[in-house]
Write a protein that holds these residues in place. Structure first.
Motif, PDB file in Angstrom:
ATOM      1  N   ARG A   1      -4.861  32.857   2.512  1.00 13.39           N
ATOM      2  CA  ARG A   1      -5.732  32.267   3.523  1.00 13.39           C
ATOM      3  C   ARG A   1      -7.006  31.732   2.887  1.00 13.39           C
ATOM      4  O   ARG A   1      -7.533  30.685   3.296  1.00 13.39           O
ATOM      5  N   ALA A   2      -7.499  32.432   1.882  1.00 11.11           N
ATOM      6  CA  ALA A   2      -8.691  31.952   1.176  1.00 11.11           C
ATOM      7  C   ALA A   2      -8.396  30.641   0.457  1.00 11.11           C
ATOM      8  O   ALA A   2      -9.219  29.719   0.455  1.00 11.11           O
ATOM      9  N   ARG A   3      -7.207  30.539  -0.144  1.00 13.96           N
ATOM     10  CA  ARG A   3      -6.815  29.288  -0.806  1.00 13.96           C
ATOM     11  C   ARG A   3      -6.808  28.131   0.196  1.00 13.96           C
ATOM     12  O   ARG A   3      -7.317  27.038  -0.078  1.00 13.96           O
ATOM     13  N   PHE A   4      -6.194  28.380   1.358  1.00 11.43           N
ATOM     14  CA  PHE A   4      -6.101  27.318   2.364  1.00 11.43           C
ATOM     15  C   PHE A   4      -7.485  26.859   2.802  1.00 11.43           C
ATOM     16  O   PHE A   4      -7.735  25.656   2.964  1.00 11.43           O
ATOM     17  N   LYS A   5      -8.387  27.810   3.004  1.00 12.51           N
ATOM     18  CA  LYS A   5      -9.730  27.462   3.446  1.00 12.51           C
ATOM     19  C   LYS A   5     -10.466  26.654   2.383  1.00 12.51           C
ATOM     20  O   LYS A   5     -11.199  25.699   2.690  1.00 12.51           O
TER      21      LYS A   5
ATOM     22  N   LEU B   1     -14.402  36.257  -0.550  1.00 13.62           N
ATOM     23  CA  LEU B   1     -14.087  37.649  -0.897  1.00 13.62           C
ATOM     24  C   LEU B   1     -13.666  38.421   0.340  1.00 13.62           C
ATOM     25  O   LEU B   1     -13.788  37.934   1.466  1.00 13.62           O
ATOM     26  N   ASP B   2     -13.182  39.636   0.106  1.00 16.22           N
ATOM     27  CA  ASP B   2     -12.844  40.527   1.210  1.00 16.22           C
ATOM     28  C   ASP B   2     -13.709  41.783   1.204  1.00 16.22           C
ATOM     29  O   ASP B   2     -13.761  42.516   2.192  1.00 16.22           O
ATOM     30  N   ASP B   3     -14.362  42.036   0.085  1.00 15.73           N
ATOM     31  CA  ASP B   3     -15.226  43.200  -0.054  1.00 15.73           C
ATOM     32  C   ASP B   3     -16.284  42.879  -1.094  1.00 15.73           C
ATOM     33  O   ASP B   3     -16.123  41.953  -1.899  1.00 15.73           O
TER      34      ASP B   3
END
Length: 507
Positions: free
Chosen positions: A119-123, A201-203
């Motif tokens: 999802r980060a790649r897509f964004k 990031l996620d954290d």
């Protein structure tokens, strides 16, 4: 908004002195209400009202008032109000962005389909597409940070690199956002315009909070943190990181729009602080309300006899040559019309309208007309023109002529760091391409029309071969197809490169 108000000033304030005599003339020319003492005691009220010419109330707005306001607007326009600078045509009109992507095992969690990392790649790709023409660099970090791509305007370069990123390619496990910040600052320092940093990031490692505090002498660029967690969650430790904008990842484009607003603000602030750029004259905006007031002069009872004389005299001064077709010819010069088309990103039309050769060449370059742009810049004799010619030829894959154009810019202006850097890069590309041709030019027949790909191999490196493509149902491969045909996994390439960087840093 506050920054624009603080930067507001007049480029030619001497024209403001015209307001003083204008106010005096307005006071002298404005008629005053004459007293009317009419004895209406013996007249019926309805007849007495008819005898009062013009009614009981005085006209509040007179023709001279409209003339005074119109002339005041013209004086303000001539004074040149300004609150922003003219962007450098050789620099993208969007702040450069350095994206630092966290690539750890936690990012492969599938609570966001297909995964947090995907999802980060897509964004990131959506953001790059939305910032068409803007420069974006990519960093991957885990226990160490590594440059994946330098600042580039081509999203096609970032796509395969993003696809090749996974925790397996990172040489050191962990979570070190401080290393990513340091590398992002290093990349941002190479840009001509101050930019921003986006961390995906996620954290967030709490041990890095102190490193994100802006020093007193060197403020940090704007930092945005895009959190790849489900349901708009945000790690609690990000509340301790001061001065950053935290944006939760969303299913729609609201997160990207918020990031773009931050980037636009960063770009405008950078322009205001760049003393090399000229201030943009906004006086033209005041001509429109002045024109609307002029229309009121044609109302019944408002016409001033000398108005037609002034308009007729002004019309004789209008330029009759060099105008493009359309109603804009009455108000805008070709360069002004071209500038409007340029701001609307209609670069092809702007290239046909610009009379200024520097702006015309840059519009051609933005429109993808690299060969035409190079010829336009080549006819000019400035260092900036030679530098722009080099950029056009590099984008047209004419690496050797591009390097020579950068050398020409250095001859005209020895103190030109950007030209020196691009010259070295261009010659490095020439050496790399010729070495690659030398290693791959084996003379074996693979059905690739290699004779159709020319990389200015003037040094005759590599074996001269002539490979004919099959004549039926086939065509020579393009340069992009030739690159795609290289049998190298992007993940293996990144893993090897990151490992070499980590080994070199450890020594």
């Amino acid at each position: 908004m506050m920054a624009s108000l603080e930067a507001f000033h007049f480029l030619r304030p001497v024209w403001l002195l015209c307001l003083v005599p204008l106010a005096v003339l307005w006071i002298m020319a404005r008629p005053r209400k004459a007293a009317r003492d009419i004895d209406t005691a013996d007249i019926a009220p309805h007849l007495a009202a008819a005898l009062r010419v013009g009614g009981t109330g005085a006209r509040r707005i007179l023709p001279v008032d409209g003339v005074a306001v119109g002339l005041a607007l013209l004086a303000l326009a001539a004074a040149g109000p300004s609150w922003s600078r003219i962007p450098n045509p050789l620099v993208s009109e969007t702040a450069p962005l350095v994206v630092a992507l966290k690539v750890t095992e936690s990012m492969e969690t599938r609570d966001l389909a297909p995964s947090r990392l995907d999802r980060a790649r897509f964004k990131i790709l959506d953001l790059v597409d939305a910032r068409a023409g803007a420069r974006t660099a990519l960093i991957a970090y885990a226990g160490s940070a590594h440059r994946v791509s330098p600042l580039t305007e081509d999203p096609n370069i970032l796509r395969p690199l993003l696809d090749g990123l996974s925790p397996a390619v990172m040489p050191k496990p962990g979570d070190d956002p401080s290393a990513a910040l340091a590398l992002a600052l290093e990349i941002s320092a190479t840009a001509d315009t101050p930019g921003a940093i986006l961390m995906v990031l996620d954290d967030f490692n709490p041990a890095a909070v102190a490193n994100f505090k802006s020093p007193d002498d060197v403020p940090l660029p704007p930092i945005v943190m895009l959190v790849s967690l489900p349901n708009g969650q945000v790690p609690a430790q990000l509340d301790r990181v001061a001065g950053v904008t935290v944006v939760p990842l969303s299913a729609d484009d609201s997160d990207l729009k918020r990031i773009e607003r931050t980037l636009r603000s960063a770009y405008k602030a950078a322009l205001l602080n760049d003393e090399r750029l000229k201030w943009q004259d906004r006086g033209g905006w005041l001509l429109w309300p002045a024109a609307v007031l002029a229309l009121l002069w044609y109302r019944r009872g408002w016409t001033m006899r000398w108005t037609m004389v002034v308009l007729l005299a002004g019309s004789l001064q209008l330029p009759s040559a060099g105008m493009a077709e359309g109603w804009q010819d009455w108000f805008l010069t070709p360069d002004q019309q071209a500038r409007l088309a340029y701001e609307d990103k209609d670069y092809a039309r702007a290239a046909t309208l610009f009379e200024d050769p520097m702006w015309r060449g840059h519009a051609q370059m933005r429109a993808g007309q690299y060969a035409d742009a190079a010829e336009t810049f080549a006819d000019l004799d400035t260092a900036d023109a030679a530098f722009a010619e080099g950029l056009s030829r590099i984008r047209n894959r004419q690496y050797r002529p591009g390097a020579r154009a950068f050398e020409k810019a250095l001859e005209r202006q020895p103190d030109f760091p950007a030209a020196a850097t691009n010259r070295d890069i261009a010659w490095a590309i020439v050496a790399y391409v010729e070495t690659a041709q030398e290693q791959s030019d084996t003379g074996e027949e693979h059905g690739i029309g290699a004779d159709e790909i020319v990389y200015d191999n003037e040094t005759q490196r590599g074996t001269d071969t002539s490979i004919e493509a099959p004549s039926e149902n086939s065509a020579p491969q393009t340069a992009q197809q030739w690159i795609d045909s290289i049998d190298t996994d992007m993940g293996d390439f990144l893993r090897s490169r990151f490992l070499l960087e980590q080994t070199g840093a450890a020594r």
